[in-house]
Write a protein that holds these residues in place. Structure first.
Motif, PDB file in Angstrom:
ATOM      1  N   THR A  68       0.624  -1.068   0.187  1.00  0.00           N
ATOM      2  CA  THR A  68      -0.679   0.124  -0.348  1.00  0.00           C
ATOM      3  C   THR A  68       0.475   1.061   0.335  1.00  0.00           C
ATOM      4  O   THR A  68       0.141   2.228  -0.146  1.00  0.00           O
ATOM      5  CB  THR A  68      -0.562   0.268   1.453  1.00  0.00           C
ATOM      6  N   PHE A  69       2.083   1.015  -0.144  1.00  0.00           N
ATOM      7  CA  PHE A  69       2.904   2.856  -0.083  1.00  0.00           C
ATOM      8  C   PHE A  69       3.216   2.819  -1.146  1.00  0.00           C
ATOM      9  O   PHE A  69       3.945   3.510  -1.528  1.00  0.00           O
ATOM     10  CB  PHE A  69       4.484   1.697   0.593  1.00  0.00           C
ATOM     11  N   CYS A  70       3.481   1.488  -2.775  1.00  0.00           N
ATOM     12  CA  CYS A  70       3.884   1.659  -3.872  1.00  0.00           C
ATOM     13  C   CYS A  70       3.265   2.756  -4.393  1.00  0.00           C
ATOM     14  O   CYS A  70       1.407   2.894  -4.799  1.00  0.00           O
ATOM     15  CB  CYS A  70       3.495   0.063  -4.275  1.00  0.00           C
ATOM     16  N   GLY A  71       4.161   3.383  -5.409  1.00  0.00           N
ATOM     17  CA  GLY A  71       3.962   4.391  -6.386  1.00  0.00           C
ATOM     18  C   GLY A  71       4.299   3.525  -7.660  1.00  0.00           C
ATOM     19  O   GLY A  71       4.158   4.856  -8.468  1.00  0.00           O
ATOM     20  N   ASN A  73       3.944   1.591 -11.722  1.00  0.00           N
ATOM     21  CA  ASN A  73       2.648   0.871 -11.975  1.00  0.00           C
ATOM     22  C   ASN A  73       2.734  -0.484 -12.539  1.00  0.00           C
ATOM     23  O   ASN A  73       3.577  -1.179 -12.642  1.00  0.00           O
ATOM     24  CB  ASN A  73       3.137   1.578 -13.987  1.00  0.00           C
ATOM     25  N   LYS A  74       1.465  -0.952 -11.474  1.00  0.00           N
ATOM     26  CA  LYS A  74       1.639  -2.373 -12.096  1.00  0.00           C
ATOM     27  C   LYS A  74      -0.376  -2.958 -11.367  1.00  0.00           C
ATOM     28  O   LYS A  74      -1.197  -1.839 -11.243  1.00  0.00           O
ATOM     29  CB  LYS A  74       1.859  -2.923 -10.202  1.00  0.00           C
ATOM     30  N   ARG A  75       0.152  -4.396 -12.075  1.00  0.00           N
ATOM     31  CA  ARG A  75      -1.478  -4.506 -11.951  1.00  0.00           C
ATOM     32  C   ARG A  75      -1.346  -5.904 -11.001  1.00  0.00           C
ATOM     33  O   ARG A  75      -0.604  -6.424 -11.198  1.00  0.00           O
ATOM     34  CB  ARG A  75      -1.748  -5.062 -13.337  1.00  0.00           C
ATOM     35  N   GLY A 114       9.407  -3.069 -12.459  1.00  0.00           N
ATOM     36  CA  GLY A 114       7.995  -3.120 -12.778  1.00  0.00           C
ATOM     37  C   GLY A 114       7.264  -2.811 -11.780  1.00  0.00           C
ATOM     38  O   GLY A 114       7.941  -1.744 -11.643  1.00  0.00           O
ATOM     39  N   GLY A 115       6.007  -3.427 -11.162  1.00  0.00           N
ATOM     40  CA  GLY A 115       5.914  -4.522 -11.260  1.00  0.00           C
ATOM     41  C   GLY A 115       6.272  -5.380 -10.473  1.00  0.00           C
ATOM     42  O   GLY A 115       7.731  -5.296  -9.818  1.00  0.00           O
ATOM     43  N   THR A 116       6.539  -7.141 -10.418  1.00  0.00           N
ATOM     44  CA  THR A 116       7.594  -7.527  -9.535  1.00  0.00           C
ATOM     45  C   THR A 116       7.618  -9.302 -11.104  1.00  0.00           C
ATOM     46  O   THR A 116       6.875  -9.475 -11.282  1.00  0.00           O
ATOM     47  CB  THR A 116       6.610  -8.610  -9.127  1.00  0.00           C
ATOM     48  N   PRO A 117       8.902  -8.781 -11.819  1.00  0.00           N
ATOM     49  CA  PRO A 117       9.239  -9.289 -12.978  1.00  0.00           C
ATOM     50  C   PRO A 117       9.327 -10.640 -12.377  1.00  0.00           C
ATOM     51  O   PRO A 117       9.439 -11.801 -13.478  1.00  0.00           O
ATOM     52  CB  PRO A 117      10.853  -9.158 -13.420  1.00  0.00           C
ATOM     53  N   HIS A 185       1.433  -3.251   3.691  1.00  0.00           N
ATOM     54  CA  HIS A 185       0.622  -4.722   3.417  1.00  0.00           C
ATOM     55  C   HIS A 185       2.348  -5.424   2.486  1.00  0.00           C
ATOM     56  O   HIS A 185       1.872  -5.600   1.602  1.00  0.00           O
ATOM     57  CB  HIS A 185       0.089  -4.556   2.222  1.00  0.00           C
ATOM     58  N   ARG A 186       2.805  -5.372   2.924  1.00  0.00           N
ATOM     59  CA  ARG A 186       4.035  -5.744   2.620  1.00  0.00           C
ATOM     60  C   ARG A 186       4.731  -6.536   3.207  1.00  0.00           C
ATOM     61  O   ARG A 186       5.625  -6.795   4.007  1.00  0.00           O
ATOM     62  CB  ARG A 186       5.162  -4.701   1.895  1.00  0.00           C
ATOM     63  N   HIS A 187       4.515  -8.500   3.395  1.00  0.00           N
ATOM     64  CA  HIS A 187       5.129  -9.080   4.147  1.00  0.00           C
ATOM     65  C   HIS A 187       6.063 -10.181   3.627  1.00  0.00           C
ATOM     66  O   HIS A 187       5.929 -10.581   2.713  1.00  0.00           O
ATOM     67  CB  HIS A 187       4.332  -9.722   4.842  1.00  0.00           C
TER      68      HIS A 187
HETATM   69  S1  SF4 Z   1       5.327  -6.095  -5.486  1.00  0.00           S
HETATM   70 FE1  SF4 Z   1       6.441  -4.332  -5.748  1.00  0.00          FE
HETATM   71  S2  SF4 Z   1       5.685  -3.309  -7.245  1.00  0.00           S
HETATM   72 FE2  SF4 Z   1       4.300  -4.679  -7.144  1.00  0.00          FE
HETATM   73  S3  SF4 Z   1       3.272  -3.270  -4.967  1.00  0.00           S
HETATM   74 FE3  SF4 Z   1       4.615  -4.406  -4.027  1.00  0.00          FE
HETATM   75  S4  SF4 Z   1       6.168  -2.643  -4.516  1.00  0.00           S
HETATM   76 FE4  SF4 Z   1       4.954  -2.559  -6.242  1.00  0.00          FE
END
Ligand code: SF4
Ligand SMILES: C[S@@+](CC[C@H](N)C(=O)[O-])C[C@H]1O[C@@H](n2cnc3c(N)ncnc32)[C@H](O)[C@@H]1O
Length: 453
Positions: A68-71, A73-75, A114-117, A185-187
């Motif tokens: 939820t902190f991410c700036g 471009n991702k889907r 990414g996103g996440t390659p 939200h990044r565990h």
């Molecule tokens: S995994 Fe990486 S790119 Fe994807 S929402 Fe999290 S920080 Fe952003």
């Protein structure tokens, strides 16, 4: 000497990060055409020797879970059925570029971002890289890198990419504190990061980077101390220690899950950076450019010493090529004379490529003055100094705008040379703003940039 806190309140204003000049909101996209862009990248290609080669950036936008902190471009999706159509489109886009070049390009650098390659399977990534290289020559000193999420980077990913020539990897860490991880939200566990780092070393990756972020919700000096103690144990070669960019107005980034009251205040945020920086210096890393650190063995350090350090949309790089082609949704290409950005929406991007068009939707052709200012900003960002030449516009206006930073001892002037002092490094974005003629001419009407500190 003015106290740091009063400098912070004076200089902590919205401002660009200067990964390009002109910055994206100031591009003259109304005057930009795909035909111009084609001529521009063809010119850059014609001026590029095989020895220099070109760079590719490939944007791979999918992530399984939203941080939820991410700036970026991702889907967000758990449906891996999207991999095949997406890579097929990227390869078609590459074909569109190759068809417009007079001969096979020599690829010096590839970066998968990414996103996440690592959302994509090793087989999909292999298909992508083999497909790209089948239409090009690989430079004998090629350097390939990718961004990996520690939670889904497998041994198989690392092995496959290593065999394809990848030698650098960057892992998103952000912060190890469970309270911060919960808020964003990044565990991810220390053990997971340790495992992917060890695998990378065993497989022969020569440079491992960690992204850390300061200024996150609920972050305290204890979280920074604990995070960097853990980093110390794992000994990465590089650290990108980013300032958290609070940009809640960017569509779909989901940043509203914590409140602004949960973020460290300006001076607290700067104190977190300084604490982190001191700890990173203590473990033997060297500060390079803005917010970046590297060991003395890493090529980023080497390039900062020999004047080769460069900055582009991916941040700092150890070398540069005149032509950078960005493939994939939202990617930005750079021919030095011009920029072009691809559609930001996956479906529109795919439709455009499938119809046989380069999927660019906006861009900017640099005029002579842009090119001069671009070089000054690059020099400041990469070397902390630049030389003003009186014959070059807009000399006087820049000097006027530098008067206050000079008085505040953020810069030193010696002859025509502008040098950012140790104290001024925290304010590097503000100093670049003194050169940004397009920004002086027209201040944004709504907030477009994150705060400079
Ligand atoms: S995994 Fe990486 S790119 Fe994807 S929402 Fe999290 S920080 Fe952003
Ligand atoms: C595309 S992500 C990295 C790859 C992968 N998706 C991951 O998260 O591990 C690139 C990096 O951008 C940084 N980043 C993302 N949003 C940010 C923000 N709002 N402020 C500062 N840095 C940010 C994070 O450090 C992140 O690791």
């Amino acid at each position: 000497m003015q106290q740091q806190s009063s400098l912070l309140s004076k200089y902590n204003i919205p401002g660009p990060r200067y990964t390009s000049y002109p910055t994206v909101p100031y591009w003259e996209s109304d005057d930009f055409t795909c035909k111009q862009w084609t001529r521009s990248f063809q010119q850059a290609f014609a001026e590029t020797t095989d020895e220099e080669g070109i760079s590719l950036y490939v944007h791979l936008p999918y992530c399984e879970s939203l941080c939820t902190f991410c700036g970026c471009n991702k889907r967000i999706t758990k449906n891996h059925g999207v991999e095949t159509p997406y890579i097929s489109t990227v390869l078609k886009e590459w074909d569109l570029y190759v068809a417009r070049l007079p001969k096979k390009p020599v690829i010096k650098e590839i970066h998968l971002g990414g996103g996440t390659p690592t959302f994509f399977s090793p087989v999909s990534l292999q298909w992508l890289i083999i497909g790209i290289l089948s239409k090009a020559h690989k430079h004998p000193k090629a350097s390939f890198s990718f961004e990996g999420h520690p939670n889904n980077t497998s041994y198989e990913h690392l092995k496959t990419l290593r065999e394809l020539g990848f030698n650098r990897v960057s892992y998103g860490i952000q912060d190890f504190d469970p309270i911060v991880q919960e808020a964003i939200h990044r565990h991810q566990t220390f053990d997971k990061v340790k495992q992917v780092t060890e695998w990378s070393g065993q497989l022969g990756y020569t440079s491992i980077n960690y992204d850390l972020v300061y200024g996150l919700p609920f972050q305290t000096s204890n979280s920074i101390i604990d995070t960097i103690e853990k980093v110390k144990e794992l000994k990465p070669d590089r650290i990108a220690f980013y300032s958290y960019a609070h940009v809640p107005w960017i569509k779909g980034n989901g940043q509203r899950k914590f409140s602004e009251a949960d973020l460290p205040k300006d001076d607290e945020k700067r104190a977190l950076y300084e604490l982190g920086r001191d700890m990173l210096l203590d473990i033997g890393l060297v500060e390079i450019g803005m917010d970046h650190f590297a060991t003395k063995q890493d090529e980023l350090y080497e390039s900062s010493i020999n004047g080769q350090l460069h900055r582009n949309f991916m941040g700092y790089t150890a070398s540069s090529t005149k032509l950078l082609i960005g493939l994939g949704v939202s990617s930005i290409s750079d021919s030095w004379y011009g920029f072009a950005q691809n559609h930001k929406d996956i479906e529109t991007y795919q439709e455009s490529v499938e119809s046989g068009f380069l999927p660019v939707f906006r861009g900017h052709m640099l005029n002579q003055e842009d090119l001069i200012i671009r070089q000054h900003i690059l020099d400041l960002m990469c070397r902390f100094s630049t030389t003003l030449l009186e014959a070059q516009m807009p000399y006087r206006s820049i000097l006027e705008r530098l008067a206050e930073p000079l008085q505040d001892e953020l810069i030193e002037l010696s002859g025509d040379n502008v040098h950012i002092t140790e104290k001024g490094r925290a304010f590097i974005r503000n100093i670049c703003m003194a050169f940004d003629k397009r920004l002086w001419r027209k201040q944004p009407e709504t907030q477009l940039f994150s705060s400079t500190i």
